[in-house]
Design a protein around this motif. Structure first.
Motif, PDB file in Angstrom:
ATOM      1  N   TYR A   1       3.035   4.853 -12.540  1.00 40.71           N
ATOM      2  CA  TYR A   1       2.062   4.335 -11.567  1.00 40.71           C
ATOM      3  C   TYR A   1       1.304   3.149 -12.155  1.00 40.71           C
ATOM      4  O   TYR A   1       1.129   2.113 -11.490  1.00 40.71           O
ATOM      5  CB  TYR A   1       1.102   5.451 -11.164  1.00 40.71           C
TER       6      TYR A   1
ATOM      7  N   LEU B   1       2.732   1.633  -3.490  1.00 41.96           N
ATOM      8  CA  LEU B   1       1.899   2.174  -4.563  1.00 41.96           C
ATOM      9  C   LEU B   1       1.495   3.622  -4.283  1.00 41.96           C
ATOM     10  O   LEU B   1       1.294   4.400  -5.225  1.00 41.96           O
ATOM     11  CB  LEU B   1       0.663   1.298  -4.762  1.00 41.96           C
TER      12      LEU B   1
ATOM     13  N   THR C   1      -7.388  -1.397 -10.739  1.00 44.03           N
ATOM     14  CA  THR C   1      -6.329  -1.465 -11.743  1.00 44.03           C
ATOM     15  C   THR C   1      -6.891  -1.174 -13.131  1.00 44.03           C
ATOM     16  O   THR C   1      -6.249  -0.488 -13.937  1.00 44.03           O
ATOM     17  CB  THR C   1      -5.644  -2.849 -11.723  1.00 44.03           C
TER      18      THR C   1
ATOM     19  N   ARG D   1       1.420  -0.639 -10.574  1.00 49.85           N
ATOM     20  CA  ARG D   1       0.135  -1.164 -10.112  1.00 49.85           C
ATOM     21  C   ARG D   1      -0.200  -2.453 -10.872  1.00 49.85           C
ATOM     22  O   ARG D   1      -0.607  -3.459 -10.268  1.00 49.85           O
ATOM     23  CB  ARG D   1      -0.957  -0.117 -10.342  1.00 49.85           C
TER      24      ARG D   1
ATOM     25  N   THR E   1       0.832  -1.205   0.000  1.00 46.81           N
ATOM     26  CA  THR E   1       0.000   0.000   0.000  1.00 46.81           C
ATOM     27  C   THR E   1       0.864   1.253   0.000  1.00 46.81           C
ATOM     28  O   THR E   1       0.624   2.198  -0.759  1.00 46.81           O
ATOM     29  CB  THR E   1      -0.924   0.015   1.236  1.00 46.81           C
TER      30      THR E   1
ATOM     31  N   TYR F   1      -0.411  -6.301  -9.244  1.00 44.21           N
ATOM     32  CA  TYR F   1      -1.721  -6.941  -9.178  1.00 44.21           C
ATOM     33  C   TYR F   1      -1.934  -8.032 -10.233  1.00 44.21           C
ATOM     34  O   TYR F   1      -3.009  -8.607 -10.312  1.00 44.21           O
ATOM     35  CB  TYR F   1      -2.818  -5.882  -9.279  1.00 44.21           C
TER      36      TYR F   1
ATOM     37  N   GLU G   1       1.639   6.908  -6.888  1.00 45.16           N
ATOM     38  CA  GLU G   1       0.445   7.673  -7.252  1.00 45.16           C
ATOM     39  C   GLU G   1       0.779   9.112  -7.636  1.00 45.16           C
ATOM     40  O   GLU G   1       0.086   9.715  -8.453  1.00 45.16           O
ATOM     41  CB  GLU G   1      -0.551   7.667  -6.101  1.00 45.16           C
TER      42      GLU G   1
END
Length: 386
Positions: free
Chosen positions: A200, A189, A268, A204, A186, A208, A193
């Motif tokens: 980003y 990422l 995502t 991401r 968390t 994921y 951002e």
């Protein structure tokens, strides 16, 4: 002989030369060897002079090339002719690098029939302490000895009683595991951002989906199904750094299991939609394009290096993760979330998602318990096995 200059994948300069060894005792065809990995033309010239001396001393005569006197370097040249027809360019490049830069300089002059198990064990242990990939060099040398036994160059394989080194590069190995737990991911990422949207979106998507770095670079917008929240993995980008240059080329996925369709979470998908709206147009419709069609492998690495310099002290624990570590992170967190919900670990599902041909590779990741999984075990022990 004038050494030729070439560049490694990271841009560093190296020198190599070609050397005539002699004729193959079986086919009678000329055998030429390319030696590379030298940091200067002087270093290459010295190595060339040493090979000249060996040739003058009879190392490369027909007698020297006979089965009884055949050296590891000669067997490598014979094996290489078959091996290069069986593997793709990026694998061949890596193999040649291991042999030319490490295996042959240390073992190339040894007569294959005179190498003992004890000598091999000592060499493998040395390589394991020398570099992170040292154990891998041993595996490639083992392939060569299997080839020698198959072709009756040796009657007994000394590798049969050699064990894999257990002490692996203790000076350089990571002090932290190369993956992030859910809380760390968390924060990781959150850092991205505030960065350019392509960066980003890249991190991401990688975190994921757990894609390999060649797979994510090869993606085109046609591979993304926004409506059904899916991505089709059917190709990859490989590197061929032979012949003095580094070439990127499109190839099939690593294994049959690598050809797969993955589900993508809603957030995502929204991030990728936002990126697509501003993404540069290109002829191949590549999601992350580069100067030569595909984004260079080193670009995301440079992004990570910049992050490591900018992170505040409270986020120092994020600095160790690598691109492959994010693939590891994805798998580990899938196991972690299943455990936190009281569900059985979805090992086969994770194997399919990562594109592992062998479930043993997935199980290796599963054995790396996260802190949250440890807490679950603590709770179970506190309440007892009722």
């Amino acid at each position: 002989m004038k050494p030729q200059k070439y560049k490694l994948a990271n841009g560093e300069a190296r020198w190599r030369f070609q050397f005539y060894i002699g004729k193959d005792p079986v086919t009678k065809k000329p055998i030429r060897k390319i030696r590379g990995g030298f940091k200067s033309p002087i270093e290459a010239t010295i190595a060339y002079a040493k090979m000249l001396e060996d040739r003058q001393n009879g190392a490369f005569t027909e007698e020297g090339l006979s089965v009884e006197n055949m050296r590891i370097e000669t067997v490598y040249n014979l094996w290489h002719k078959e091996y290069e027809t069986l593997v793709e360019s990026s694998t061949l490049s890596k193999t040649e690098s291991y042999y030319n830069n490490h295996i042959l300089p240390d073992m190339g002059s040894r007569k294959v029939r005179e190498v003992t198990s004890g000598e091999l064990q000592t060499q493998l242990n040395k390589w394991a302490r020398q570099a992170k990939s040292g154990v891998v060099w041993g595996r490639y040398l083992k392939q060569l000895f299997k080839y020698a036994q198959l072709h009756e160059i040796i009657l007994k394989n000394p590798f049969d009683v050699v064990t894999r080194p257990t002490q692996i590069n203790t000076k350089r190995e990571r002090k932290q595991e190369n993956y992030l737990n859910s809380e760390q991911l968390t924060r990781f990422l959150h850092y991205w951002e505030s960065k350019p949207v392509p960066q980003y979106a890249y991190f991401r998507f990688l975190a994921y989906t757990g894609l390999r770095r060649g797979e994510i670079i090869a993606l085109t917008w046609d591979d993304l199904d926004f409506k059904n929240k899916k991505v089709h993995i059917n190709k990859s980008v490989g590197l061929d750094y032979r012949n003095h240059t580094t070439n990127m080329y499109l190839k099939s996925v690593k294994t049959g299991a690598g050809n797969r369709i993955l589900s993508i979470d809603s957030k995502t998908i929204e991030i990728m939609k936002a990126y697509k709206a501003i993404a540069p147009k290109n002829a191949m419709n590549v999601i992350w394009p580069g100067k030569h069609t595909y984004m260079d492998f080193n670009v995301p690495e440079r992004w990570l290096q910049r992050m490591r310099k900018e992170l505040p002290k409270q986020d120092n624990d994020l600095k160790h993760v690598s691109l492959h570590g994010l693939r590891h992170t994805h798998a580990t967190l899938l196991f972690e979330q299943a455990a936190s919900q009281g569900k059985a670990a979805p090992i086969k599902a994770v194997q399919k998602r990562l594109g592992h041909a062998d479930v043993a590779m997935t199980l290796q990741i599963y054995t790396h318990a996260t802190n949250k999984e440890d807490e679950i075990i603590d709770d179970i022990l506190d309440t007892g096995f009722n």
